[in-house]
Design a protein around this motif. Structure first.
Motif, mmCIF file in Angstrom:
data_model
loop_
_atom_site.group_PDB
_atom_site.id
_atom_site.type_symbol
_atom_site.label_atom_id
_atom_site.label_comp_id
_atom_site.label_asym_id
_atom_site.label_seq_id
_atom_site.Cartn_x
_atom_site.Cartn_y
_atom_site.Cartn_z
ATOM 1 N N THR A 257 -2.462 23.222 -24.391
ATOM 2 C CA THR A 257 -1.313 23.029 -25.284
ATOM 3 C C THR A 257 -0.178 22.301 -24.570
ATOM 4 N N LEU A 258 0.011 22.641 -23.305
ATOM 5 C CA LEU A 258 1.074 22.010 -22.527
ATOM 6 C C LEU A 258 0.839 20.512 -22.358
ATOM 7 N N LEU A 259 -0.452 20.127 -22.305
ATOM 8 C CA LEU A 259 -0.799 18.732 -22.023
ATOM 9 C C LEU A 259 -0.967 17.905 -23.290
ATOM 10 N N MET A 260 -0.928 18.575 -24.451
ATOM 11 C CA MET A 260 -1.263 17.899 -25.698
ATOM 12 C C MET A 260 -0.319 16.735 -26.003
ATOM 13 N N ARG A 261 0.940 16.937 -25.747
ATOM 14 C CA ARG A 261 1.905 15.875 -26.024
ATOM 15 C C ARG A 261 1.683 14.655 -25.128
ATOM 16 N N ASP A 262 1.074 14.918 -23.970
ATOM 17 C CA ASP A 262 0.801 13.854 -23.003
ATOM 18 C C ASP A 262 2.085 13.098 -22.631
ATOM 19 N N ASP A 263 3.192 13.828 -22.481
ATOM 20 C CA ASP A 263 4.429 13.150 -22.100
ATOM 21 C C ASP A 263 4.543 13.057 -20.578
ATOM 22 N N GLU A 264 5.188 12.024 -20.144
ATOM 23 C CA GLU A 264 5.298 11.755 -18.704
ATOM 24 C C GLU A 264 6.022 12.883 -17.973
ATOM 25 N N GLN A 265 7.011 13.491 -18.661
ATOM 26 C CA GLN A 265 7.793 14.546 -18.018
ATOM 27 C C GLN A 265 6.889 15.691 -17.537
ATOM 28 N N THR A 266 5.971 16.104 -18.404
ATOM 29 C CA THR A 266 5.070 17.202 -18.047
ATOM 30 C C THR A 266 4.231 16.837 -16.831
ATOM 31 N N GLN B 11 4.889 14.649 -14.565
ATOM 32 C CA GLN B 11 5.763 14.571 -13.382
ATOM 33 C C GLN B 11 6.065 15.961 -12.827
ATOM 34 N N ASP B 12 6.326 16.911 -13.732
ATOM 35 C CA ASP B 12 6.610 18.280 -13.290
ATOM 36 C C ASP B 12 5.389 18.894 -12.602
ATOM 37 N N LEU B 13 4.213 18.637 -13.174
ATOM 38 C CA LEU B 13 2.991 19.151 -12.543
ATOM 39 C C LEU B 13 2.816 18.534 -11.161
ATOM 40 N N GLN B 14 3.113 17.232 -11.076
ATOM 41 C CA GLN B 14 3.002 16.551 -9.787
ATOM 42 C C GLN B 14 3.980 17.131 -8.771
ATOM 43 N N LYS B 15 5.181 17.478 -9.224
ATOM 44 C CA LYS B 15 6.181 18.080 -8.324
ATOM 45 C C LYS B 15 5.679 19.416 -7.779
ATOM 46 N N LEU B 16 5.069 20.194 -8.635
ATOM 47 C CA LEU B 16 4.516 21.480 -8.186
ATOM 48 C C LEU B 16 3.396 21.241 -7.184
ATOM 49 N N ARG B 17 2.557 20.251 -7.510
ATOM 50 C CA ARG B 17 1.468 19.868 -6.613
ATOM 51 C C ARG B 17 1.997 19.407 -5.258
ATOM 52 N N ASP B 18 3.113 18.657 -5.298
ATOM 53 C CA ASP B 18 3.719 18.174 -4.050
ATOM 54 C C ASP B 18 4.211 19.336 -3.187
ATOM 55 N N LEU B 19 4.626 20.425 -3.853
ATOM 56 C CA LEU B 19 5.030 21.623 -3.094
ATOM 57 C C LEU B 19 3.831 22.242 -2.380
ATOM 58 N N GLY B 20 2.627 21.981 -2.927
ATOM 59 C CA GLY B 20 1.412 22.594 -2.389
ATOM 60 C C GLY B 20 0.782 23.572 -3.363
ATOM 61 N N GLN C 250 -7.228 11.241 -12.581
ATOM 62 C CA GLN C 250 -6.070 10.888 -11.758
ATOM 63 C C GLN C 250 -4.850 11.748 -12.051
ATOM 64 N N ARG C 251 -5.073 12.945 -12.560
ATOM 65 C CA ARG C 251 -3.942 13.787 -12.907
ATOM 66 C C ARG C 251 -3.828 14.956 -11.933
ATOM 67 N N PRO C 252 -2.621 15.529 -11.816
ATOM 68 C CA PRO C 252 -2.413 16.631 -10.859
ATOM 69 C C PRO C 252 -3.009 17.960 -11.323
ATOM 70 N N ILE C 253 -4.320 18.026 -11.354
ATOM 71 C CA ILE C 253 -5.052 19.221 -11.779
ATOM 72 C C ILE C 253 -6.078 19.553 -10.691
ATOM 73 N N ASP C 254 -6.272 20.823 -10.410
ATOM 74 C CA ASP C 254 -7.228 21.236 -9.375
ATOM 75 C C ASP C 254 -8.442 21.976 -9.918
ATOM 76 N N VAL C 255 -8.224 22.756 -10.994
ATOM 77 C CA VAL C 255 -9.266 23.678 -11.447
ATOM 78 C C VAL C 255 -9.394 23.650 -12.962
ATOM 79 N N LEU C 256 -10.628 23.719 -13.467
ATOM 80 C CA LEU C 256 -10.869 23.962 -14.887
ATOM 81 C C LEU C 256 -11.419 25.372 -15.035
ATOM 82 N N LYS C 257 -10.818 26.160 -15.908
ATOM 83 C CA LYS C 257 -11.356 27.485 -16.178
ATOM 84 C C LYS C 257 -12.087 27.459 -17.512
ATOM 85 N N ILE C 258 -13.388 27.728 -17.466
ATOM 86 C CA ILE C 258 -14.189 27.696 -18.694
ATOM 87 C C ILE C 258 -13.936 28.964 -19.485
#
Ligand code: C2E
Ligand code: CA
Ligand code: CA
Ligand code: CA
Length: 281
Positions: free
Chosen positions: A155-164, A166-175, A195-203
């Motif tokens: 749901t968070l990714l549905m809008r596919d807006d750059e802000q989201t 970027q925020d995910l990337q910022k969290l990823r940059d923290l580690g 190419q997106r800041p995602i690490d895991v898919l939960k089925i």
């Protein structure tokens, strides 16, 4: 027939009314619970399917109601979302989980616990200052950011807006690492994963349920596992309830899972006992 219709309507009306009243009561009680801190966390092990070893835990919130006892999240998360109370509840969950991990870390051998997984609602994620809050709490409790996995939904990714992104990337940059929860139940396109800041898919559990009996369902799970491998993502299966589920997933090449076969969510003390004494569940 006319009379019956009318009384049916009245019943419908009064049901609707009582549903509204119930919702309002729930909201008021939840508001009170937030002020009083009537919540607790349970932890469900995430298991290495090859070794049966608990390598991580997912933190799951419960409402500890003084009269009604322990209330599961399915009964209040929706109202918490609507009312915005989820922001405060989620903040407490994150802090509590990091506090617990910081205590565990002092005693456990390094590498014993891989990470703690925390659910983040859309509303909480979009609250201004969320990233600073995560950073601040990691700092306060001295937890390595790589020990924190945040579970977000499609749901968070549905809008596919750059802000989201970027925020995910910022969290990823923290580690901090990012998992997509209930993967496959939303309506987002698969393209966004590249190419997106995602690490895991939960089925999601609903896919695991019928996998053993239904060839279609089996193929679906297999394709999610394959997709994860192609995209270089980790995959975690949820709702593993039987040895057949586990064996099927292992044959598909799914390395990690959680479910009642291994353990229900347990208290922090029980979770720690698992980590500390028995290496295996
Ligand atoms: P979820 O994130 O998909 O969590 C997994 C749910 O499946 C948990 O339910 C867990 O107890 C249950 N489960 C795990 N293994 C099995 C199994 O083998 N069989 C069955 N039947 N169920 C299994 P729980 O704890 O009741 O949580 C329900 C949902 O509430 C969670 O689903 C999540 O969406 C939400 N939730 C829980 N804690 C939080 C939180 O701190 N923040 C937010 N935003 N949502 C939360
Ligand atoms: Ca989850
Ligand atoms: Ca899930
Ligand atoms: Ca789920």
């Amino acid at each position: 027939a006319k009379g019956a219709g009318k009384s049916q309507w009245r019943r419908y009306e009064s049901d609707l009314h009582s549903a509204m009243v119930q919702r309002l009561e729930l909201r008021t009680a939840l508001d009170h619970a937030v002020n009083e801190g009537h919540f607790l966390l349970h932890y469900q092990p995430i298991v290495d399917l090859h070794t049966d070893e608990a390598v991580a835990f997912e933190a799951l919130v419960r409402w500890h109601h003084p009269q009604r006892g322990t209330i599961p999240p399915d009964q209040f998360i929706e109202v918490a979302e609507e009312s915005g109370l989820i922001v405060q509840i989620g903040r407490w969950v994150l802090e509590q989980a990091l506090h617990t991990v910081s205590q565990w870390q002092r005693i456990l051998p390094p590498g014993r616990l891989h990470y703690i997984s925390v659910n983040v609602s859309v509303r909480q994620f979009r609250t201004p200052g969320f990233i600073d809050e995560v950073r601040g709490l990691l700092d306060t409790y001295g937890v390595d950011p790589r020990m924190l996995m945040l579970e977000i939904t499609e749901t968070l990714l549905m809008r596919d807006d750059e802000q989201t992104w970027q925020d995910l990337q910022k969290l990823r940059d923290l580690g901090v690492r990012i998992a997509i929860d209930d993967f496959g139940t939303g309506y987002s396109s698969l393209g966004y994963l590249r190419q997106r800041p995602i690490d895991v898919l939960k089925i999601d559990k609903t896919f695991i349920d019928d996998m053993v009996d239904s060839p279609q369902q089996h193929a679906l799970v297999q394709s999610i596992v394959g997709l994860a491998r192609t995209l270089n993502l980790k995959v975690v299966a949820e709702g593993i309830e039987s040895p057949e589920h586990r064996d099927t997933l292992m044959r598909m090449g799914c390395p990690l899972g959680q479910g009642y076969l291994f353990s229900r969510p347990v208290s922090a003390a029980e979770a720690f006992a698992w980590l500390n004494s028995h290496a295996r569940l």
